[in-house]
Scaffold this motif. Structure first.
Motif, PDB file in Angstrom:
ATOM      1  N   GLU A 247      79.268  56.893  10.490  1.00 59.08           N
ATOM      2  CA  GLU A 247      78.511  56.577  11.697  1.00 59.08           C
ATOM      3  C   GLU A 247      79.428  55.883  12.700  1.00 59.08           C
ATOM      4  O   GLU A 247      80.206  54.987  12.349  1.00 59.08           O
ATOM      5  CB  GLU A 247      77.318  55.683  11.346  1.00 59.08           C
ATOM      6  N   ALA A 248      79.347  56.292  13.958  1.00 54.15           N
ATOM      7  CA  ALA A 248      80.274  55.815  14.981  1.00 54.15           C
ATOM      8  C   ALA A 248      80.241  54.292  15.144  1.00 54.15           C
ATOM      9  O   ALA A 248      81.277  53.666  15.407  1.00 54.15           O
ATOM     10  CB  ALA A 248      79.969  56.494  16.313  1.00 54.15           C
ATOM     11  N   LYS A 249      79.073  53.690  14.983  1.00 52.17           N
ATOM     12  CA  LYS A 249      78.972  52.249  15.207  1.00 52.17           C
ATOM     13  C   LYS A 249      79.351  51.415  13.980  1.00 52.17           C
ATOM     14  O   LYS A 249      79.331  50.179  14.046  1.00 52.17           O
ATOM     15  CB  LYS A 249      77.559  51.878  15.660  1.00 52.17           C
ATOM     16  N   ASN A 250      79.712  52.078  12.886  1.00 52.81           N
ATOM     17  CA  ASN A 250      80.114  51.364  11.675  1.00 52.81           C
ATOM     18  C   ASN A 250      81.598  51.029  11.775  1.00 52.81           C
ATOM     19  O   ASN A 250      82.455  51.698  11.196  1.00 52.81           O
ATOM     20  CB  ASN A 250      79.828  52.215  10.430  1.00 52.81           C
ATOM     21  N   ALA A 251      81.904  49.981  12.528  1.00 48.31           N
ATOM     22  CA  ALA A 251      83.295  49.637  12.832  1.00 48.31           C
ATOM     23  C   ALA A 251      84.093  49.308  11.580  1.00 48.31           C
ATOM     24  O   ALA A 251      85.273  49.666  11.468  1.00 48.31           O
ATOM     25  CB  ALA A 251      83.333  48.459  13.808  1.00 48.31           C
ATOM     26  N   HIS A 252      83.460  48.636  10.608  1.00 51.41           N
ATOM     27  CA  HIS A 252      84.169  48.263   9.380  1.00 51.41           C
ATOM     28  C   HIS A 252      84.617  49.505   8.616  1.00 51.41           C
ATOM     29  O   HIS A 252      85.778  49.606   8.192  1.00 51.41           O
ATOM     30  CB  HIS A 252      83.271  47.407   8.495  1.00 51.41           C
ATOM     31  N   ALA A 253      83.712  50.471   8.468  1.00 48.27           N
ATOM     32  CA  ALA A 253      84.058  51.693   7.743  1.00 48.27           C
ATOM     33  C   ALA A 253      85.108  52.492   8.511  1.00 48.27           C
ATOM     34  O   ALA A 253      86.033  53.052   7.905  1.00 48.27           O
ATOM     35  CB  ALA A 253      82.811  52.541   7.520  1.00 48.27           C
ATOM     36  N   LEU A 254      84.994  52.542   9.830  1.00 49.41           N
ATOM     37  CA  LEU A 254      85.983  53.255  10.636  1.00 49.41           C
ATOM     38  C   LEU A 254      87.383  52.690  10.414  1.00 49.41           C
ATOM     39  O   LEU A 254      88.352  53.430  10.237  1.00 49.41           O
ATOM     40  CB  LEU A 254      85.614  53.170  12.119  1.00 49.41           C
ATOM     41  N   ARG A 255      87.496  51.374  10.429  1.00 49.81           N
ATOM     42  CA  ARG A 255      88.808  50.741  10.215  1.00 49.81           C
ATOM     43  C   ARG A 255      89.346  51.067   8.827  1.00 49.81           C
ATOM     44  O   ARG A 255      90.541  51.329   8.654  1.00 49.81           O
ATOM     45  CB  ARG A 255      88.698  49.220  10.407  1.00 49.81           C
ATOM     46  N   LEU A 256      88.460  51.034   7.833  1.00 45.09           N
ATOM     47  CA  LEU A 256      88.873  51.342   6.470  1.00 45.09           C
ATOM     48  C   LEU A 256      89.421  52.768   6.390  1.00 45.09           C
ATOM     49  O   LEU A 256      90.513  53.000   5.857  1.00 45.09           O
ATOM     50  CB  LEU A 256      87.686  51.185   5.515  1.00 45.09           C
ATOM     51  N   TYR A 257      88.679  53.729   6.923  1.00 47.95           N
ATOM     52  CA  TYR A 257      89.089  55.124   6.830  1.00 47.95           C
ATOM     53  C   TYR A 257      90.368  55.384   7.611  1.00 47.95           C
ATOM     54  O   TYR A 257      91.257  56.117   7.152  1.00 47.95           O
ATOM     55  CB  TYR A 257      87.963  56.035   7.323  1.00 47.95           C
ATOM     56  N   GLU A 258      90.475  54.794   8.784  1.00 51.53           N
ATOM     57  CA  GLU A 258      91.687  54.979   9.582  1.00 51.53           C
ATOM     58  C   GLU A 258      92.901  54.375   8.890  1.00 51.53           C
ATOM     59  O   GLU A 258      94.003  54.934   8.946  1.00 51.53           O
ATOM     60  CB  GLU A 258      91.493  54.382  10.971  1.00 51.53           C
ATOM     61  N   SER A 259      92.709  53.260   8.192  1.00 57.41           N
ATOM     62  CA  SER A 259      93.830  52.623   7.495  1.00 57.41           C
ATOM     63  C   SER A 259      94.321  53.480   6.327  1.00 57.41           C
ATOM     64  O   SER A 259      95.461  53.327   5.876  1.00 57.41           O
ATOM     65  CB  SER A 259      93.417  51.235   6.985  1.00 57.41           C
ATOM     66  N   CYS A 260      93.445  54.377   5.847  1.00 58.39           N
ATOM     67  CA  CYS A 260      93.817  55.274   4.744  1.00 58.39           C
ATOM     68  C   CYS A 260      94.298  56.633   5.246  1.00 58.39           C
ATOM     69  O   CYS A 260      94.572  57.533   4.440  1.00 58.39           O
ATOM     70  CB  CYS A 260      92.635  55.458   3.793  1.00 58.39           C
ATOM     71  N   GLY A 261      94.367  56.811   6.566  1.00 55.65           N
ATOM     72  CA  GLY A 261      94.925  58.041   7.115  1.00 55.65           C
ATOM     73  C   GLY A 261      93.924  59.035   7.679  1.00 55.65           C
ATOM     74  O   GLY A 261      94.304  60.147   8.057  1.00 55.65           O
ATOM     75  N   PHE A 262      92.651  58.660   7.758  1.00 50.87           N
ATOM     76  CA  PHE A 262      91.649  59.577   8.312  1.00 50.87           C
ATOM     77  C   PHE A 262      91.602  59.451   9.831  1.00 50.87           C
ATOM     78  O   PHE A 262      91.703  58.350  10.385  1.00 50.87           O
ATOM     79  CB  PHE A 262      90.269  59.286   7.722  1.00 50.87           C
TER      80      PHE A 262
END
Length: 275
Positions: A247-262
């Motif tokens: 979900e776009a507003k889930n900033a915590h999950a976005l940061r997690l996924y981006e830190s893993c290369g997504f």
């Protein structure tokens, strides 16, 4: 259960619609290929022996997500409206309390249609693809198949605590999707205790990660990142391209996924119908 011919026709129509609109439809083929037949979930419109309209309903407890399409040459004839009416009637029979209409963010035809029905934007979801990134396997976290009654109970409680389902809905969803042919249900463990879960769907050279959750009291300890890294490494070694949704507003999950290369490459919009 859908026939091979029906699935083939859906894929042909999907390709035509996606190429015309330069978009991606979320038709959940893992679910389409594993329909139980216990309720009517798929709705078709044929003309001259050709599939020109399709709508799929996807049940998650008492929440229903709906996605459909109409051949570009057959639009503005009320086809989608009629398919939607059928799907809504069926959803009412099964006491659905939330109905979400799914549309690619780029779809202008969907936006025009949504203007004339009682609904409002509920959320935006990013689809993300893993880009080659150095990841380190972490042996303090175990990711293993879900095999026991205890595992299933943990999955249900995670759905309740992390995804807003009540227990009845979570149990119903688990029962209805236990036989998905493409699915691998995984349990995340740390210190010998269940900490979280995720679901992998492997199809056509792609691995999709769904239902990724860690118990709230264990969040913020790096468990999710380590588990995700381990699973990504496992799927890369199998030769899969790896995807997930957030979900776009889930900033915590976005940061997690981006830190893993997504990285985000596409988005879907969900409109909640006012029943």
């Amino acid at each position: 259960m859908l026939t091979k011919e029906e699935l083939k026709n859906i894929k042909v129509l999907q390709q035509i619609c996606e190429e015309e609109g330069q978009l991606q439809l979320k038709l959940n083929f893992d679910m389409l290929e594993s329909r139980s037949g216990k309720r009517k979930e798929d709705f078709f419109r044929y003309e001259d022996g050709k599939l020109v309209g399709f709508l799929g309903s996807y049940y998650f407890g008492n929440k229903v997500e709906i996605c459909g399409m109409v051949h570009p040459d057959y639009r503005r004839r009320g086809i989608f409206s009629r398919l939607l009416e059928e799907a809504l009637e069926e959803a009412k029979k099964h006491e659905a309390r939330t109905i979400l209409l799914n549309a690619p963010s780029e779809s202008q035809s969907a936006k025009e249609f949504l203007k004339v029905i009682p609904c409002e934007l509920s959320m935006v979801e990013y689809q993300m693809k893993w880009q080659k990134t150095e990841l380190h396997e972490n042996h303090t976290i175990t990711v293993r198949p879900s095999i026991s009654v205890e595992d299933t109970e943990a999955e249900i409680q995670l759905d309740v605590k992390c995804f807003g389902l009540n227990e009845k809905e979570a149990r119903q969803y688990k029962q209805e999707n236990k036989d998905l042919k493409t699915d691998l249900r995984l349990i995340i463990e740390t210190d010998g205790k269940i900490a979280g879960k995720m679901r992998l769907s492997e199809m056509n050279g792609e691995a999709w990660i769904f239902g990724f959750a860690v118990f709230p009291e264990l969040q913020g300890k790096g468990i999710g990142r380590k588990a995700l890294s381990n699973v990504v490494k496992m799927e890369v070694e199998k030769g899969f391209s790896i995807f997930l949704e957030v979900e776009a507003k889930n900033a915590h999950a976005l940061r997690l996924y981006e830190s893993c290369g997504f990285r985000s490459y596409h988005s879907q919009e969900y409109y909640k119908m006012n029943l």
